[in-house]
Design a protein around this motif. Structure first.
Motif, PDB file in Angstrom:
ATOM      1  N   GLN A 173     -81.937   0.827 -17.163  1.00 25.83           N
ATOM      2  CA  GLN A 173     -81.685   2.247 -17.409  1.00 25.83           C
ATOM      3  C   GLN A 173     -82.971   3.061 -17.300  1.00 25.83           C
ATOM      4  OE1 GLN A 173     -80.888   3.638 -21.499  1.00 25.83           O
ATOM      5  NE2 GLN A 173     -79.009   4.546 -20.630  1.00 25.83           N
ATOM      6  N   ARG A 190     -83.985   3.374 -13.663  1.00 23.91           N
ATOM      7  CA  ARG A 190     -83.042   4.261 -12.965  1.00 23.91           C
ATOM      8  C   ARG A 190     -83.381   5.716 -13.248  1.00 23.91           C
ATOM      9  NH1 ARG A 190     -78.993   7.041 -14.771  1.00 23.91           N
ATOM     10  NH2 ARG A 190     -78.693   5.883 -16.710  1.00 23.91           N
ATOM     11  N   LYS A 191     -83.678   6.018 -14.503  1.00 21.91           N
ATOM     12  CA  LYS A 191     -84.019   7.391 -14.882  1.00 21.91           C
ATOM     13  C   LYS A 191     -85.359   7.818 -14.298  1.00 21.91           C
ATOM     14  CE  LYS A 191     -81.190   7.701 -19.031  1.00 21.91           C
ATOM     15  NZ  LYS A 191     -81.188   7.858 -20.503  1.00 21.91           N
ATOM     16  N   THR A 199     -78.481   8.526 -10.702  1.00 15.49           N
ATOM     17  CA  THR A 199     -77.378   8.478 -11.654  1.00 15.49           C
ATOM     18  C   THR A 199     -76.753   7.091 -11.647  1.00 15.49           C
ATOM     19  OG1 THR A 199     -75.706   9.142 -10.032  1.00 15.49           O
ATOM     20  CG2 THR A 199     -76.842  10.917 -11.257  1.00 15.49           C
ATOM     21  N   GLN A 200     -75.994   6.796 -12.689  1.00 12.91           N
ATOM     22  CA  GLN A 200     -75.261   5.532 -12.737  1.00 12.91           C
ATOM     23  C   GLN A 200     -74.288   5.456 -11.567  1.00 12.91           C
ATOM     24  OE1 GLN A 200     -73.474   5.552 -16.660  1.00 12.91           O
ATOM     25  NE2 GLN A 200     -75.159   4.338 -17.499  1.00 12.91           N
ATOM     26  N   GLU A 201     -73.702   6.582 -11.215  1.00 17.01           N
ATOM     27  CA  GLU A 201     -72.728   6.605 -10.119  1.00 17.01           C
ATOM     28  C   GLU A 201     -73.370   6.230  -8.788  1.00 17.01           C
ATOM     29  OE1 GLU A 201     -73.078   9.031 -12.448  1.00 17.01           O
ATOM     30  OE2 GLU A 201     -71.190   8.711 -13.517  1.00 17.01           O
ATOM     31  N   PRO A 225     -68.856   2.619 -11.837  1.00 15.97           N
ATOM     32  CA  PRO A 225     -69.806   3.229 -12.769  1.00 15.97           C
ATOM     33  C   PRO A 225     -69.620   2.721 -14.209  1.00 15.97           C
ATOM     34  CG  PRO A 225     -68.939   4.896 -11.298  1.00 15.97           C
ATOM     35  CD  PRO A 225     -68.139   3.637 -11.051  1.00 15.97           C
ATOM     36  N   SER A 227     -72.472   1.018 -16.411  1.00 12.31           N
ATOM     37  CA  SER A 227     -72.800   1.548 -17.731  1.00 12.31           C
ATOM     38  C   SER A 227     -72.817   0.436 -18.774  1.00 12.31           C
ATOM     39  CB  SER A 227     -71.778   2.622 -18.118  1.00 12.31           C
ATOM     40  OG  SER A 227     -72.001   3.056 -19.435  1.00 12.31           O
TER      41      SER A 227
END
Length: 111
Positions: free
Chosen positions: A12, A15-16, A21-23, A33, A37
């Protein structure tokens, strides 16, 4: 033993950092997604192929995701920021790596 909650946190965080995005990530690796998550929250385990895909998309190693300790002489005791820089640099083409190095040297001279 693998701590999936910590692994998910590392995923996470990266990714940020990359502004994804998670998508977007889940679409690139071919999972929902919702499943992605759950991987990030550590509430659901994934197979090794999924983790390999995540590591490639995010530019981080499986060693980093799972906090696998390696021979310290190989990583020379990098701190987490240095480790992230190196892992992200792997995504760059060679000519861009040279530009990044030149920028680092320039910044260092001006400090």
């Amino acid at each position: 033993m693998i701590n999936y909650k910590e692994a998910g946190y590392r995923i996470q965080t990266q990714r940020k950092i990359l502004g994804l995005t998670q998508e977007v990530v889940s679409e690139k690796i071919g999972i929902t997604p919702s499943f992605f998550s759950q991987i990030e929250s550590g509430t659901r385990k994934a197979g090794i192929k999924t983790f390999v895909s995540i590591s490639k998309i995010l530019g981080i190693s499986l060693d980093y995701i799972f906090d696998i300790k390696t021979d310290k002489s190989l990583i020379k005791d990098f701190d987490s920021v240095e480790y992230q820089i190196i892992n992200n640099l792997k995504l760059f083409p060679e000519n861009h790596k040279k530009l990044v190095l030149d920028m680092i040297i320039s910044i260092q001279r001006n400090l």
